[in-house]
Design an enzyme around this catalytic site. Structure first.
Site, PDB file in Angstrom:
ATOM      1  N   TRP A 102     -72.755  58.986 -22.126  1.00  0.00           N
ATOM      2  CA  TRP A 102     -73.670  58.238 -21.250  1.00  0.00           C
ATOM      3  C   TRP A 102     -74.379  57.123 -22.002  1.00  0.00           C
ATOM      4  O   TRP A 102     -74.773  56.130 -21.400  1.00  0.00           O
ATOM      5  CB  TRP A 102     -74.644  59.194 -20.570  1.00  0.00           C
ATOM      6  CG  TRP A 102     -73.905  60.083 -19.620  1.00  0.00           C
ATOM      7  CD1 TRP A 102     -73.672  61.427 -19.738  1.00  0.00           C
ATOM      8  CD2 TRP A 102     -73.217  59.671 -18.432  1.00  0.00           C
ATOM      9  NE1 TRP A 102     -72.897  61.876 -18.697  1.00  0.00           N
ATOM     10  CE2 TRP A 102     -72.608  60.824 -17.876  1.00  0.00           C
ATOM     11  CE3 TRP A 102     -73.062  58.445 -17.781  1.00  0.00           C
ATOM     12  CZ2 TRP A 102     -71.858  60.775 -16.707  1.00  0.00           C
ATOM     13  CZ3 TRP A 102     -72.317  58.394 -16.613  1.00  0.00           C
ATOM     14  CH2 TRP A 102     -71.720  59.549 -16.083  1.00  0.00           C
ATOM     15  N   ASP A 172     -82.891  57.583 -21.003  1.00  0.00           N
ATOM     16  CA  ASP A 172     -82.225  58.253 -19.894  1.00  0.00           C
ATOM     17  C   ASP A 172     -82.507  59.747 -20.023  1.00  0.00           C
ATOM     18  O   ASP A 172     -81.997  60.411 -20.919  1.00  0.00           O
ATOM     19  CB  ASP A 172     -80.723  57.970 -19.963  1.00  0.00           C
ATOM     20  CG  ASP A 172     -79.928  58.662 -18.868  1.00  0.00           C
ATOM     21  OD1 ASP A 172     -80.515  59.432 -18.081  1.00  0.00           O
ATOM     22  OD2 ASP A 172     -78.698  58.433 -18.805  1.00  0.00           O
ATOM     23  N   LYS A 196     -79.911  67.051 -11.323  1.00  0.00           N
ATOM     24  CA  LYS A 196     -79.780  68.099 -12.326  1.00  0.00           C
ATOM     25  C   LYS A 196     -81.027  68.990 -12.348  1.00  0.00           C
ATOM     26  O   LYS A 196     -80.935  70.187 -12.155  1.00  0.00           O
ATOM     27  CB  LYS A 196     -79.495  67.480 -13.688  1.00  0.00           C
ATOM     28  CG  LYS A 196     -78.250  66.574 -13.652  1.00  0.00           C
ATOM     29  CD  LYS A 196     -78.047  65.818 -14.927  1.00  0.00           C
ATOM     30  CE  LYS A 196     -76.968  64.755 -14.787  1.00  0.00           C
ATOM     31  NZ  LYS A 196     -75.650  65.259 -14.444  1.00  0.00           N
TER      32      LYS A 196
END
Length: 361
Positions: A102, A172, A196
């Site tokens: 990511w 992030d 999540k």
């Protein structure tokens, strides 16, 4: 009906209590005579719900008043493109520290808008560690420094906040937000897809230090301007109303369970249990991440060969343990232990692992 233990990395398991409340309120919500998915986002009832969700998130995460909170569609990947548009001048340098998939994705989204400097990367080592801070080659004139707090695929997690001086730190937090205390004031921007730890897929939280909203950034449409969203309380356009509502329910559930301190304790217990099962298997199971940065949220591990991996996933599913197949970029097995995963789920996984090893070791 018996719900299985869902170890999916995202969209991920949600608290059963939240799902049941949403089920009860689906047809008629809050006395308005209609479902929340049918009413205007500009109605007094919806706006009160949105304000309550923001207030709850501020309490849960510990967000100071000098930070704006946005609730946006588009996912974290969209924010990776909007961050340079909003906070960097055209062609300005931005520093990125890459510790997994990511982090690389964030660079891909930013490259059309900024001069990307890869300040450090652990790719050469297979993303099994986080680059030591002393090795980072930061730019003194960078618009910001970007890190990925927890790498969902590779299973590495920052265990401290890196010091980047006066340059804003952008992070992030998609797969670890609200799982332990965050010193929000150490960051310029925190962003997180909700799917999540905070709720369902389809809504993203962006936490921005208000002085950064004064930056001119780059030419962009109004819909891509964080300032415009902040000025309209995240209702510049029609927001993902159902997702916002579910996020609010999830945040309230987390507060009722004891907040981030309770989930930090639970996360330690769950991840310790699983890593102990892996490390105590005599090599039948193996996790290749440096122990100091092992993720509490996403635990990838491997069996002796790919055939056993596939058999493990199939038999685990039959035993009520879902979504344990590793990401295609890594392979193997991956168990995601987000806030809504109960300790009993990890205990059941540990028992299955011991049984599987006895039958196949």
């Amino acid at each position: 009906m018996t719900r299985a233990f869902n170890f999916s990395a995202g969209p991920a398991t949600l608290p059963e209590a939240v799902l049941r409340q949403a089920q009860q309120e689906m047809l008629e919500w809050n006395g308005v005579g209609a479902s929340i998915v049918e009413i205007s986002h500009r109605s007094a009832e919806f706006m009160a719900m949105a304000a309550q969700a923001e207030a709850g998130l501020r309490r849960l995460v510990g967000i100071p008043d000098d930070y704006a909170v946005l609730f946006l569609g588009g996912g974290a990947t969209t924010q990776q493109a909007l961050i340079p548009l909003n906070f960097a001048a055209p062609g300005q340098r931005a520093d990125y520290v890459v510790s997994g998939h990511w982090g690389k994705t964030a660079i891909k989204q930013a490259m059309p808008y900024v001069d990307v400097n890869v300040a450090a990367s652990s790719e050469a080592g297979g993303f099994r560690d986080i680059p030591a801070r002393a090795q980072w080659q930061l730019s003194p004139d960078a618009a910001y420094v970007h890190v990925t707090a927890n790498e969902t695929i590779h299973g590495v997690e920052y265990r401290d906040v890196p010091d980047v001086g006066d340059v804003p730190l952008v992070a992030d937090f998609s797969s670890s937000i609200a799982s332990e205390r965050i010193d929000v004031a150490r960051y310029g921007v925190i962003y997180a897809g909700a799917q999540k730890n905070l709720g369902p897929v389809g809504i993203t939280v962006v936490i921005i230090r208000r002085d950064l909203l004064e930056r001119s950034g780059q030419p962009r449409a109004d819909i891509f301007d964080y300032r415009s969203h902040a000025a309209r309380d995240s209702m510049l356009n029609t927001p993902p109303t159902w997702n916002w509502y579910l996020l609010g329910l999830t945040v309230q559930w987390m507060l009722e369970q004891g907040g981030v301190d309770a989930f930090a304790k639970l996360s330690r217990a769950k991840s310790t249990l699983l890593y102990d099962a892996i490390d105590g298997s005599g090599g039948f199971y193996r996790n290749e991440v440096a122990p100091a940065v092992r993720s509490r949220m996403n635990v990838p591990f491997f069996l002796p060969d790919a055939e056993l991996d596939a058999r493990f996933v199939a038999e685990a599913k039959a035993a009520g343990l879902l979504a344990l197949k590793g990401h295609k970029a890594v392979g193997g097995i991956r168990a995601s232990l987000y806030n809504a995963m109960p300790l009993q789920g990890v205990q059941a996984l540990g028992a299955f692992m011991r049984d599987f090893q006895q039958r196949n070791g």
